[in-house]
Design a protein around this motif. Structure first.
Motif, PDB file in Angstrom:
ATOM      1  N   ALA A 161      70.840  23.027  15.394  1.00  0.00           N
ATOM      2  CA  ALA A 161      71.008  24.220  14.561  1.00  0.00           C
ATOM      3  C   ALA A 161      72.015  23.961  13.442  1.00  0.00           C
ATOM      4  CB  ALA A 161      71.498  25.379  15.422  1.00  0.00           C
ATOM      5  N   CYS A 165      75.932  21.709  12.886  1.00  0.00           N
ATOM      6  CA  CYS A 165      75.629  20.509  12.070  1.00  0.00           C
ATOM      7  C   CYS A 165      76.836  20.123  11.211  1.00  0.00           C
ATOM      8  CB  CYS A 165      74.429  20.826  11.174  1.00  0.00           C
ATOM      9  SG  CYS A 165      73.992  19.504  10.050  1.00  0.00           S
ATOM     10  N   PHE A 168      76.988  21.593   7.688  1.00  0.00           N
ATOM     11  CA  PHE A 168      77.044  23.048   7.518  1.00  0.00           C
ATOM     12  C   PHE A 168      78.442  23.489   7.075  1.00  0.00           C
ATOM     13  CE2 PHE A 168      77.509  27.369   9.507  1.00  0.00           C
ATOM     14  CZ  PHE A 168      76.580  28.011   8.714  1.00  0.00           C
ATOM     15  N   CYS A 198      66.561  21.499  13.056  1.00  0.00           N
ATOM     16  CA  CYS A 198      66.409  20.791  11.779  1.00  0.00           C
ATOM     17  C   CYS A 198      66.372  19.270  12.012  1.00  0.00           C
ATOM     18  CB  CYS A 198      67.592  21.153  10.870  1.00  0.00           C
ATOM     19  SG  CYS A 198      67.640  20.189   9.353  1.00  0.00           S
ATOM     20  N   GLU A 200      67.114  16.965  10.061  1.00  0.00           N
ATOM     21  CA  GLU A 200      68.247  16.285   9.406  1.00  0.00           C
ATOM     22  C   GLU A 200      69.587  16.578  10.083  1.00  0.00           C
ATOM     23  OE1 GLU A 200      65.240  15.280   7.289  1.00  0.00           O
ATOM     24  OE2 GLU A 200      65.647  17.421   7.125  1.00  0.00           O
ATOM     25  N   HIS A 201      69.548  17.384  11.119  1.00  0.00           N
ATOM     26  CA  HIS A 201      70.794  17.801  11.800  1.00  0.00           C
ATOM     27  C   HIS A 201      71.589  16.597  12.300  1.00  0.00           C
ATOM     28  CE1 HIS A 201      73.055  18.993  15.456  1.00  0.00           C
ATOM     29  NE2 HIS A 201      73.237  20.130  14.840  1.00  0.00           N
TER      30      HIS A 201
HETATM   31  S1  SF4 Z   1      71.091  19.340   7.442  1.00  0.00           S
HETATM   32 FE1  SF4 Z   1      69.704  20.834   8.419  1.00  0.00          FE
HETATM   33  S2  SF4 Z   1      70.870  21.606  10.178  1.00  0.00           S
HETATM   34 FE2  SF4 Z   1      72.321  20.600   8.812  1.00  0.00          FE
HETATM   35  S3  SF4 Z   1      73.145  22.281   7.550  1.00  0.00           S
HETATM   36 FE3  SF4 Z   1      71.459  21.296   6.423  1.00  0.00          FE
HETATM   37  S4  SF4 Z   1      69.630  22.547   6.930  1.00  0.00           S
HETATM   38 FE4  SF4 Z   1      71.223  23.012   8.456  1.00  0.00          FE
END
Ligand code: SF4
Length: 219
Positions: A161, A165, A168, A198, A200-201
């Motif tokens: 989430a 992350c 974030f 996600c 990419e998390h």
């Molecule tokens: S990489 Fe993905 S999980 Fe991390 S902040 Fe960005 S959108 Fe959210």
């Protein structure tokens, strides 16, 4: 003589109890939808969960991560994975980050089956989509807050989430409709845009994740 009836709301369970009951019932309906389909395919519930977890992780993941994601022991996950491998739904390969480690991936057949399992609860997607946008937003924010509470008490398995992350940035743009920020793609985010899974998390430090959950509650 007239009998005195108790007021109808006297026996009403507490709101928290009714909320948990509602979530439990919804989860049960969704589970039975997915399991009906899965049983017909000869799968058990843990195997269904593994296929769903691997569906969004095409790069492959290690057994230990799958076990943590499902909240089960590595031994329990291992039995199910062996069975899925025998069925030709999962394959083992090298982990991209560490060539000595084994990564699990869905085969083509596994991907097809995982997609069909997801479609088997399409009725729930339709029901949610039929709700007004404002209701969907409140519902999402409320469920996110509940997940946060459960995560902080170690009662919820790891998820990919935004809030946990490292990219974030919580409340980077205060007083804005999009108060949060993803530094990976350099984009502001509203609460309703926050992701729960996600690709990419990357996990933030534990204290940062806890702080993010707390700040999210107060925004
Ligand atoms: S990489 Fe993905 S999980 Fe991390 S902040 Fe960005 S959108 Fe959210």
């Amino acid at each position: 003589m007239k009998t005195k009836h108790p007021l109808p709301w006297q026996d009403t369970p507490a709101k928290s109890e009714r909320i948990v009951s509602a979530i439990t019932r919804i989860a049960s309906v969704l589970r039975s939808g997915a399991w009906q389909f899965a049983t017909a395919e000869g799968l058990n519930p843990t195997q269904v969960d593994i296929l769903e977890a691997l569906r969004s992780r095409r790069e492959g993941v290690r057994l230990s991560l799958i076990a943590r994601h499902l909240g089960v022991t590595a031994a329990s996950a291992s039995d199910s994975i062996t069975s899925l491998t025998t069925k030709g739904l999962i394959e083992k390969g090298r982990d991209a980050a560490d060539g000595r480690a084994v990564a699990l991936r869905l085969t083509r057949s596994g991907q097809d089956l995982a997609a069909r399992i997801s479609n088997s609860v399409g009725f729930a997607h339709e029901a949610v989509s039929d709700l007004p946008q404002s209701t969907q937003e409140v519902l999402f924010e409320s469920l996110l807050a509940l997940i946060g509470k459960l995560q902080q008490s170690d009662r919820f398995p790891e998820i990919r989430a935004c809030v946990t992350c490292k990219y974030f940035a919580v409340n980077r743009h205060p007083d804005s409709a999009t108060p949060h920020h993803c530094t990976l793609v350099n984009a502001p985010l509203s609460v309703s845009q926050l992701r729960l899974d996600c690709p990419e998390h990357e996990q933030a430090q534990a204290n940062v994740a806890v702080q993010n959950w707390r700040e999210l509650e107060s925004v």
